[in-house]
Design a protein around this motif. Structure first.
Motif, PDB file in Angstrom:
ATOM      1  N   GLU A 127      37.367  32.929  36.182  1.00 46.33           N
ATOM      2  CA  GLU A 127      38.497  33.205  35.289  1.00 46.33           C
ATOM      3  C   GLU A 127      39.355  34.335  35.846  1.00 46.33           C
ATOM      4  O   GLU A 127      40.585  34.267  35.831  1.00 46.33           O
ATOM      5  CB  GLU A 127      37.990  33.596  33.897  1.00 46.33           C
ATOM      6  N   ILE A 128      38.695  35.374  36.324  1.00 48.44           N
ATOM      7  CA  ILE A 128      39.419  36.529  36.852  1.00 48.44           C
ATOM      8  C   ILE A 128      40.135  36.165  38.148  1.00 48.44           C
ATOM      9  O   ILE A 128      41.329  36.436  38.310  1.00 48.44           O
ATOM     10  CB  ILE A 128      38.451  37.708  37.081  1.00 48.44           C
ATOM     11  N   ALA A 129      39.417  35.547  39.072  1.00 46.71           N
ATOM     12  CA  ALA A 129      40.013  35.181  40.358  1.00 46.71           C
ATOM     13  C   ALA A 129      41.171  34.210  40.185  1.00 46.71           C
ATOM     14  O   ALA A 129      42.147  34.250  40.935  1.00 46.71           O
ATOM     15  CB  ALA A 129      38.952  34.581  41.270  1.00 46.71           C
ATOM     16  N   GLY A 130      41.073  33.349  39.167  1.00 51.93           N
ATOM     17  CA  GLY A 130      42.123  32.375  38.914  1.00 51.93           C
ATOM     18  C   GLY A 130      43.449  32.993  38.529  1.00 51.93           C
ATOM     19  O   GLY A 130      44.499  32.349  38.650  1.00 51.93           O
ATOM     20  N   HIS A 134      45.130  41.396  42.085  1.00 52.20           N
ATOM     21  CA  HIS A 134      44.237  42.181  42.930  1.00 52.20           C
ATOM     22  C   HIS A 134      43.115  42.743  42.066  1.00 52.20           C
ATOM     23  O   HIS A 134      43.363  43.327  41.007  1.00 52.20           O
ATOM     24  CB  HIS A 134      44.999  43.319  43.602  1.00 52.20           C
ATOM     25  N   THR A 135      41.868  42.561  42.518  1.00 48.78           N
ATOM     26  CA  THR A 135      40.713  42.857  41.679  1.00 48.78           C
ATOM     27  C   THR A 135      39.759  43.822  42.368  1.00 48.78           C
ATOM     28  O   THR A 135      39.435  43.662  43.546  1.00 48.78           O
ATOM     29  CB  THR A 135      39.950  41.558  41.331  1.00 48.78           C
ATOM     30  N   PHE A 136      39.306  44.825  41.614  1.00 48.91           N
ATOM     31  CA  PHE A 136      38.281  45.749  42.084  1.00 48.91           C
ATOM     32  C   PHE A 136      36.923  45.216  41.626  1.00 48.91           C
ATOM     33  O   PHE A 136      36.724  44.949  40.442  1.00 48.91           O
ATOM     34  CB  PHE A 136      38.515  47.145  41.519  1.00 48.91           C
ATOM     35  N   ILE A 137      35.989  45.076  42.562  1.00 48.16           N
ATOM     36  CA  ILE A 137      34.673  44.518  42.263  1.00 48.16           C
ATOM     37  C   ILE A 137      33.614  45.584  42.523  1.00 48.16           C
ATOM     38  O   ILE A 137      33.407  46.000  43.662  1.00 48.16           O
ATOM     39  CB  ILE A 137      34.381  43.268  43.113  1.00 48.16           C
TER      40      ILE A 137
END
Length: 208
Positions: A127-130, A134-137
């Protein structure tokens, strides 16, 4: 390569908007680029039995009352959004469930965040990647296998991300920082195809 300084607010506002704004003020005055919150649908994250169990807090005598007391409403997040704009600072949040990720979509935030405790939740990662933000993991509660799954999901969606070396202890002791893990993560996962990801490993004492 740009450096993003993010100030962790999480749920340290204690459900109090005045405290929240003070924390935003401190972050903005310190030169931080953004502040980060946490968002949960408590009925999705916790079991009914847990929520009904006893816990004394300023909000009541059950876990449910305490958890509800720490969650901001949509109106309060709109207030946060407006206030951050006046302070010239971005905000974003780590969603602990799909409902919360969908909730956050109504706000034009620049970033997404995966809490290390949620890195095993593949449906949430997708859901987030979709969304393509830009995402902090965070990696504080993970194994290499968990990290690889997350990396694969974000690569499959063409979503840029950064792996954060995080340590899930509060407060963190200096000897537990394990800063060499940054180089380990960089060596195992650094992607040179900037059309797909291209990410940097960071360090934080907070993985949420």
């Amino acid at each position: 390569m740009s450096i993003v300084i993010s100030a962790e607010i999480g749920i340290n506002h204690n459900g109090d908007m005045s405290i929240c704004k003070q924390l935003i003020d401190v972050a903005a005055d310190s030169g931080a680029d953004c502040v980060k919150f946490q968002k949960r649908d408590i009925n999705e994250v916790y079991t009914p039995e847990y929520l009904d169990s006893a816990r004394d807090s300023p909000w009541g005598t059950t876990q449910r009352e305490q958890k509800i007391g720490l969650e901001f409403s949509v109106e309060q997040y709109k207030e946060i959004d407006a206030y951050c704009k006046t302070k010239g600072i971005d905000w974003y949040a780590s969603a602990w469930d799909i409902n919360s990720q969908i909730f956050l979509r109504q706000f034009d935030t620049k970033y997404n965040k995966v809490a290390s405790a949620m890195i095993v939740y593949k449906k949430l990662l997708k859901e987030i990647a979709g969304e393509g933000k830009h995402t902090f993991i965070s990696t504080g509660m993970t194994t290499y296998a968990d990290i690889q799954v997350a990396v694969d999901i974000f690569n499959e969606h063409g979503c840029s991300f950064e792996l954060m070396h995080t340590v899930s202890t509060y407060p963190m002791k200096d000897e537990d920082a394990n800063l060499k893990m940054i180089e380990t993560l960089r060596g195992k996962y650094l992607c040179f195809d900037t059309n797909i990801t291209g990410f940097v490993c960071l360090v934080s004492a907070n993985s949420f």
